[in-house]
Design a protein around this motif. Structure first.
Motif, PDB file in Angstrom:
ATOM      1  N   LEU A  38       0.826  -1.206   0.000  1.00  0.00           N
ATOM      2  CA  LEU A  38       0.000   0.000   0.000  1.00  0.00           C
ATOM      3  C   LEU A  38       0.863   1.261   0.000  1.00  0.00           C
ATOM      4  CD1 LEU A  38      -2.716  -1.102   2.588  1.00  0.00           C
ATOM      5  CD2 LEU A  38      -3.047  -0.824   0.128  1.00  0.00           C
ATOM      6  N   LYS A  39       1.933   1.243   0.772  1.00  0.00           N
ATOM      7  CA  LYS A  39       2.809   2.416   0.884  1.00  0.00           C
ATOM      8  C   LYS A  39       3.508   2.735  -0.435  1.00  0.00           C
ATOM      9  CE  LYS A  39       6.614   4.294   3.656  1.00  0.00           C
ATOM     10  NZ  LYS A  39       7.608   4.005   4.722  1.00  0.00           N
ATOM     11  N   SER A  40       3.726   1.736  -1.269  1.00  0.00           N
ATOM     12  CA  SER A  40       4.432   1.954  -2.537  1.00  0.00           C
ATOM     13  C   SER A  40       3.632   2.812  -3.517  1.00  0.00           C
ATOM     14  CB  SER A  40       4.753   0.608  -3.197  1.00  0.00           C
ATOM     15  OG  SER A  40       3.586   0.028  -3.762  1.00  0.00           O
ATOM     16  N   ASN A  41       2.314   2.827  -3.363  1.00  0.00           N
ATOM     17  CA  ASN A  41       1.415   3.562  -4.268  1.00  0.00           C
ATOM     18  C   ASN A  41       1.552   3.118  -5.727  1.00  0.00           C
ATOM     19  OD1 ASN A  41       0.176   5.340  -2.325  1.00  0.00           O
ATOM     20  ND2 ASN A  41       2.094   6.501  -2.273  1.00  0.00           N
ATOM     21  N   LEU A  42       1.920   1.868  -5.909  1.00  0.00           N
ATOM     22  CA  LEU A  42       2.105   1.336  -7.266  1.00  0.00           C
ATOM     23  C   LEU A  42       0.930   0.492  -7.741  1.00  0.00           C
ATOM     24  CD1 LEU A  42       5.866   0.243  -7.169  1.00  0.00           C
ATOM     25  CD2 LEU A  42       4.874   2.044  -8.586  1.00  0.00           C
ATOM     26  N   PHE A  43      -0.003   0.199  -6.837  1.00  0.00           N
ATOM     27  CA  PHE A  43      -1.012  -0.802  -7.153  1.00  0.00           C
ATOM     28  C   PHE A  43      -2.420  -0.224  -7.229  1.00  0.00           C
ATOM     29  CE2 PHE A  43       2.483  -2.972  -4.948  1.00  0.00           C
ATOM     30  CZ  PHE A  43       2.873  -3.830  -5.963  1.00  0.00           C
ATOM     31  N   ASP A  44      -3.144  -0.676  -8.230  1.00  0.00           N
ATOM     32  CA  ASP A  44      -4.565  -0.344  -8.328  1.00  0.00           C
ATOM     33  C   ASP A  44      -5.355  -1.144  -7.299  1.00  0.00           C
ATOM     34  OD1 ASP A  44      -4.932   1.208 -11.171  1.00  0.00           O
ATOM     35  OD2 ASP A  44      -3.266  -0.209 -11.217  1.00  0.00           O
ATOM     36  N   GLU A  45      -4.816  -2.307  -6.936  1.00  0.00           N
ATOM     37  CA  GLU A  45      -5.470  -3.140  -5.934  1.00  0.00           C
ATOM     38  C   GLU A  45      -4.431  -4.011  -5.226  1.00  0.00           C
ATOM     39  OE1 GLU A  45      -9.436  -4.112  -6.566  1.00  0.00           O
ATOM     40  OE2 GLU A  45      -9.224  -6.245  -6.067  1.00  0.00           O
ATOM     41  N   VAL A  46      -4.572  -4.122  -3.913  1.00  0.00           N
ATOM     42  CA  VAL A  46      -3.739  -5.017  -3.103  1.00  0.00           C
ATOM     43  C   VAL A  46      -4.674  -6.072  -2.532  1.00  0.00           C
ATOM     44  CG1 VAL A  46      -2.259  -5.235  -1.069  1.00  0.00           C
ATOM     45  CG2 VAL A  46      -2.087  -3.209  -2.527  1.00  0.00           C
ATOM     46  N   MET A  47      -4.494  -7.325  -2.952  1.00  0.00           N
ATOM     47  CA  MET A  47      -5.418  -8.374  -2.538  1.00  0.00           C
ATOM     48  C   MET A  47      -4.674  -9.530  -1.881  1.00  0.00           C
ATOM     49  SD  MET A  47      -5.305 -11.442  -4.464  1.00  0.00           S
ATOM     50  CE  MET A  47      -7.012 -11.990  -4.591  1.00  0.00           C
ATOM     51  N   VAL A  48      -5.398 -10.249  -1.040  1.00  0.00           N
ATOM     52  CA  VAL A  48      -4.863 -11.453  -0.393  1.00  0.00           C
ATOM     53  C   VAL A  48      -5.629 -12.657  -0.922  1.00  0.00           C
ATOM     54  CG1 VAL A  48      -4.661 -12.710   1.775  1.00  0.00           C
ATOM     55  CG2 VAL A  48      -4.016 -10.301   1.668  1.00  0.00           C
ATOM     56  N   SER A  49      -4.893 -13.647  -1.399  1.00  0.00           N
ATOM     57  CA  SER A  49      -5.489 -14.903  -1.858  1.00  0.00           C
ATOM     58  C   SER A  49      -5.413 -15.907  -0.716  1.00  0.00           C
ATOM     59  CB  SER A  49      -4.728 -15.429  -3.072  1.00  0.00           C
ATOM     60  OG  SER A  49      -5.116 -16.756  -3.373  1.00  0.00           O
ATOM     61  N   THR A  50      -6.542 -16.253  -0.160  1.00  0.00           N
ATOM     62  CA  THR A  50      -6.570 -17.162   0.975  1.00  0.00           C
ATOM     63  C   THR A  50      -7.820 -18.032   0.943  1.00  0.00           C
ATOM     64  OG1 THR A  50      -6.388 -17.313   3.403  1.00  0.00           O
ATOM     65  CG2 THR A  50      -7.741 -15.521   2.516  1.00  0.00           C
ATOM     66  N   ASP A  51      -7.729 -19.154   1.645  1.00  0.00           N
ATOM     67  CA  ASP A  51      -8.879 -20.041   1.813  1.00  0.00           C
ATOM     68  C   ASP A  51      -9.428 -19.934   3.222  1.00  0.00           C
ATOM     69  OD1 ASP A  51      -6.388 -21.123   2.752  1.00  0.00           O
ATOM     70  OD2 ASP A  51      -7.409 -23.025   3.092  1.00  0.00           O
ATOM     71  N   ASP A  52      -8.885 -19.010   4.020  1.00  0.00           N
ATOM     72  CA  ASP A  52      -9.114 -18.979   5.465  1.00  0.00           C
ATOM     73  C   ASP A  52      -9.807 -17.676   5.866  1.00  0.00           C
ATOM     74  OD1 ASP A  52      -7.758 -20.338   8.180  1.00  0.00           O
ATOM     75  OD2 ASP A  52      -8.070 -18.179   8.327  1.00  0.00           O
ATOM     76  N   GLU A  53     -10.943 -17.784   6.535  1.00  0.00           N
ATOM     77  CA  GLU A  53     -11.727 -16.604   6.897  1.00  0.00           C
ATOM     78  C   GLU A  53     -11.012 -15.707   7.908  1.00  0.00           C
ATOM     79  OE1 GLU A  53     -14.243 -15.365   5.593  1.00  0.00           O
ATOM     80  OE2 GLU A  53     -15.268 -16.954   4.481  1.00  0.00           O
ATOM     81  N   GLU A  54     -10.257 -16.307   8.842  1.00  0.00           N
ATOM     82  CA  GLU A  54      -9.530 -15.498   9.830  1.00  0.00           C
ATOM     83  C   GLU A  54      -8.426 -14.684   9.156  1.00  0.00           C
ATOM     84  OE1 GLU A  54      -7.246 -15.884  14.166  1.00  0.00           O
ATOM     85  OE2 GLU A  54      -7.617 -17.688  12.956  1.00  0.00           O
TER      86      GLU A  54
END
Length: 234
Positions: A38-54
């Motif tokens: 997020l700090k880099s300001n290079l991304f249109d979106e920062v997402m996490v790929s996970t199978d875990d709700e927590e």
């Protein structure tokens, strides 16, 4: 130029339980990767790929998006990073979203900084590489490595027996932190490393594999040293 940050963080972890959200010096270790992206300001979106709700909740708490959960096929012990990236691209495509470049940032890489992400991105675009990632020089020349066979020790490459360390060409290994990828190249090759890949070289102080509890303790020590160095250089 549309860029996507993917942070792959499945729920299962055998050697360090709940590794991806285990507290690292006061906050979940995955938070460091999210915050640097997020700090880099290079991304249109920062997402996490996970199978875990927590993990998904933790990711959202620190500013990442979790637009969909990872499939069971890519959440087992045999799925590789390229499989996860391919699945994410496909899921965004179904939503009519595409990205020219992707940065896959590992969730247990607290040494990743926005400046290193930016440095690698510049190299990717300026030098027209398929992929760029940070590497470390081996601390001892691998040409002088040893092997044990039939209870005896010997050189792997005997021709280097009398070579001076300073005369041997440096060799490098993956830091295991992040990978910038051009999406078109990845779709064609389905690989993180191609014949047209580049690298940035980082310090041994700024990286640590974290596979065991001992690794974890070493990483925390190194991280504190890194912060001290940064303060002293201000």
């Amino acid at each position: 130029m549309a860029n996507l940050a993917i942070i792959p963080a499945r729920g299962g972890s055998k050697r360090i339980p709940r590794k991806n959200i285990k507290p690292f010096l006061g906050k979940p270790i995955i938070a460091y990767s999210i915050e640097s992206a997020l700090k880099s300001n290079l991304f249109d979106e920062v997402m996490v790929s996970t199978d875990d709700e927590e993990i998904a909740k933790t990711a959202r708490d620190y500013g990442a998006k979790v637009p969909f959960l990872r499939s069971n096929d890519n959440a087992n012990d045999f799925a590789i990073l390229a499989d996860v990236v391919e699945e994410v691209i496909a899921n965004y495509s179904e939503k009519n979203q595409s990205f020219e470049n992707i940065c896959c940032i590992l969730p247990t890489a607290p040494f990743v900084t926005s400046s290193k992400i930016a440095e690698a991105y510049t190299k990717l675009t300026k030098d027209d590489f398929d992929s760029v990632f940070p590497v470390l020089e081996f601390s001892f020349p691998i040409q002088r490595s040893l092997k044990i066979a039939d209870n005896k020790i010997g050189m792997v490459w005997s021709k280097y027996l009398n070579s001076r360390s300073q005369d041997l060409e440096p060799r490098y290994h993956d830091s295991g932190q992040f990978y910038w990828l051009k999406t078109t190249s990845f779709n064609n090759n389905k690989k993180l490393l191609t014949d047209n890949s580049g690298a940035i070289v980082i310090s041994e102080l700024h990286a640590q594999d974290i596979d065991t509890e001992t690794d974890w303790k070493l990483a925390e020590i190194k991280y504190k040293l890194m912060l001290n160095d940064q303060k002293n250089n201000l």
